[in-house]
Design a protein around this motif. Structure first.
Motif, short mmCIF file in Angstrom:
data_model
loop_
_atom_site.label_atom_id
_atom_site.label_comp_id
_atom_site.label_asym_id
_atom_site.label_seq_id
_atom_site.Cartn_x
_atom_site.Cartn_y
_atom_site.Cartn_z
N LEU A 88 -14.86 -97.74 23.13
CA LEU A 88 -16.15 -96.80 22.71
C LEU A 88 -17.39 -97.13 23.17
O LEU A 88 -18.18 -96.12 23.55
CB LEU A 88 -16.39 -96.67 21.28
N VAL A 89 -17.75 -98.34 23.74
CA VAL A 89 -19.15 -98.77 24.14
C VAL A 89 -19.55 -98.07 25.35
O VAL A 89 -18.94 -98.18 26.42
CB VAL A 89 -19.05 -100.27 24.43
N GLN A 90 -20.93 -97.57 25.27
CA GLN A 90 -21.47 -96.74 26.37
C GLN A 90 -22.48 -97.62 26.97
O GLN A 90 -22.48 -97.71 28.17
CB GLN A 90 -22.16 -95.54 26.01
N ARG A 91 -23.12 -98.67 26.28
CA ARG A 91 -24.20 -99.33 26.71
C ARG A 91 -24.61 -100.77 25.83
O ARG A 91 -24.33 -100.36 24.55
CB ARG A 91 -25.35 -98.45 27.18
N GLU A 92 -24.61 -102.08 26.32
CA GLU A 92 -24.96 -102.82 25.52
C GLU A 92 -26.62 -103.26 25.82
O GLU A 92 -26.72 -103.35 26.98
CB GLU A 92 -23.94 -104.09 25.54
N GLU A 93 -27.33 -103.72 24.81
CA GLU A 93 -28.63 -104.43 25.06
C GLU A 93 -28.87 -105.66 24.10
O GLU A 93 -28.94 -105.36 23.08
CB GLU A 93 -29.34 -103.28 24.70
N ILE A 94 -28.95 -106.57 24.77
CA ILE A 94 -29.01 -107.85 24.07
C ILE A 94 -30.48 -108.45 24.56
O ILE A 94 -31.01 -108.50 25.44
CB ILE A 94 -27.94 -108.94 24.50
N GLY A 95 -31.12 -108.69 23.16
CA GLY A 95 -32.56 -109.12 23.29
C GLY A 95 -33.44 -108.31 23.85
O GLY A 95 -34.50 -108.51 24.40
N THR A 96 -33.05 -107.03 23.58
CA THR A 96 -34.20 -105.93 24.04
C THR A 96 -35.27 -105.64 22.96
O THR A 96 -35.03 -106.11 21.93
CB THR A 96 -33.43 -104.44 24.27
N SER A 97 -36.48 -105.45 23.37
CA SER A 97 -37.68 -104.96 22.50
C SER A 97 -37.55 -103.44 22.70
O SER A 97 -38.11 -102.94 23.56
CB SER A 97 -38.77 -105.67 23.02
N ASP A 124 -39.86 -108.68 14.70
CA ASP A 124 -41.10 -107.51 15.37
C ASP A 124 -41.41 -107.98 16.60
O ASP A 124 -41.31 -109.28 16.94
CB ASP A 124 -42.22 -107.51 14.28
N ALA A 125 -41.87 -107.06 17.49
CA ALA A 125 -42.42 -107.29 18.79
C ALA A 125 -43.68 -106.35 18.90
O ALA A 125 -43.88 -105.35 18.39
CB ALA A 125 -41.35 -106.81 19.82
N GLU A 126 -44.49 -106.91 19.89
CA GLU A 126 -45.66 -106.22 20.13
C GLU A 126 -45.63 -105.17 21.32
O GLU A 126 -46.59 -104.44 21.72
CB GLU A 126 -46.93 -107.13 20.44
N PHE A 127 -44.50 -104.99 21.96
CA PHE A 127 -44.32 -104.42 23.01
C PHE A 127 -42.82 -103.73 23.22
O PHE A 127 -41.85 -104.12 22.28
CB PHE A 127 -44.69 -105.06 24.31
N ASN A 128 -42.54 -102.66 24.02
CA ASN A 128 -41.21 -101.94 23.95
C ASN A 128 -41.03 -102.48 25.73
O ASN A 128 -41.78 -102.78 26.78
CB ASN A 128 -41.21 -100.81 24.17
N ASP A 129 -39.53 -102.79 25.83
CA ASP A 129 -39.28 -103.20 27.43
C ASP A 129 -39.66 -102.03 28.30
O ASP A 129 -39.81 -101.09 28.01
CB ASP A 129 -37.65 -103.28 27.22
N PRO A 130 -40.17 -102.53 29.31
CA PRO A 130 -40.59 -101.49 30.54
C PRO A 130 -39.68 -100.37 30.91
O PRO A 130 -40.00 -99.13 30.98
CB PRO A 130 -40.82 -102.49 31.61
#
Length: 184
Positions: A88-97, A124-130
């Motif tokens: 079922l997995v389409q995408r994995e994101e580990i350690g993403t902001s 919480d994070a102060e930014f989103n991944d680029p």
């Protein structure tokens, strides 16, 4: 433990049989009701009633996404392993902001392209991944959060149910968002 209030979601689908096959695997339980053109799942954890109405003309998969937060990293790892095994997995994101929060997550898409996110909130994070910021900048109307890749609507034949419940039934598992209000 009371399961009320209980959230209800109803989605239009193009192929009810494919939808039931997918959600039986994703939720790890069979539908509680199946009628011509209709299926319903009643989940205790999270407290959710989700129904599907076969109506191909009204299917719209661009509304955003659905998802749920797990309480611990081992729970996420267990669900990810089961989702991988079921294909079922389409995408994995580990350690993403994403959504201004550090998260580990994975995405699945149902047969009509409805995206589901399963995630663990770290902090919480102060930014989103680029990679998200570029998509935000291209979206003139609003800055969307947690944008998954374009849905791939495939019918996955005869998937076995996952060997886990959708969420922990402990009292601590009731919050869908962090105390700071971060959810996706």
């Amino acid at each position: 433990m009371s399961t009320f209030p209980r959230m209800h979601v109803s989605l239009y689908v193009s192929d009810l049989a494919a939808t039931v096959t997918f959600y039986t695997a994703f939720f790890g339980q069979p539908a509680s009701k199946i009628k011509p053109g209709y299926a319903k799942y009643v989940l205790d954890a999270p407290s959710l009633i989700i129904s599907f109405v076969q109506n191909p003309e009204r299917v719209h998969s661009n509304f955003g996404h659905l998802g749920f937060q797990v309480e611990t990293l081992p729970q996420l790892e267990e669900r990810l392993a089961a989702a991988r095994q079921a294909g079922l997995v389409q995408r994995e994101e580990i350690g993403t902001s994403c959504c201004y929060a550090k998260q580990d997550k994975f995405w699945v898409n149902d047969p009509d392209g409805t995206e589901w996110e399963v995630y663990y909130f770290h902090e919480d994070a102060e930014f989103n991944d680029p990679r998200y910021q570029q998509e935000y900048d291209q979206t003139a109307e609003s800055s969307q959060c947690c944008i998954a890749p374009a849905a791939v609507a495939e019918v996955i034949p005869a998937m076995a149910p996952m060997a886990f419940t959708l969420a922990d039934t402990s009292a601590a598992a009731g919050a869908a968002c962090s105390p700071a209000g971060n959810c996706c």
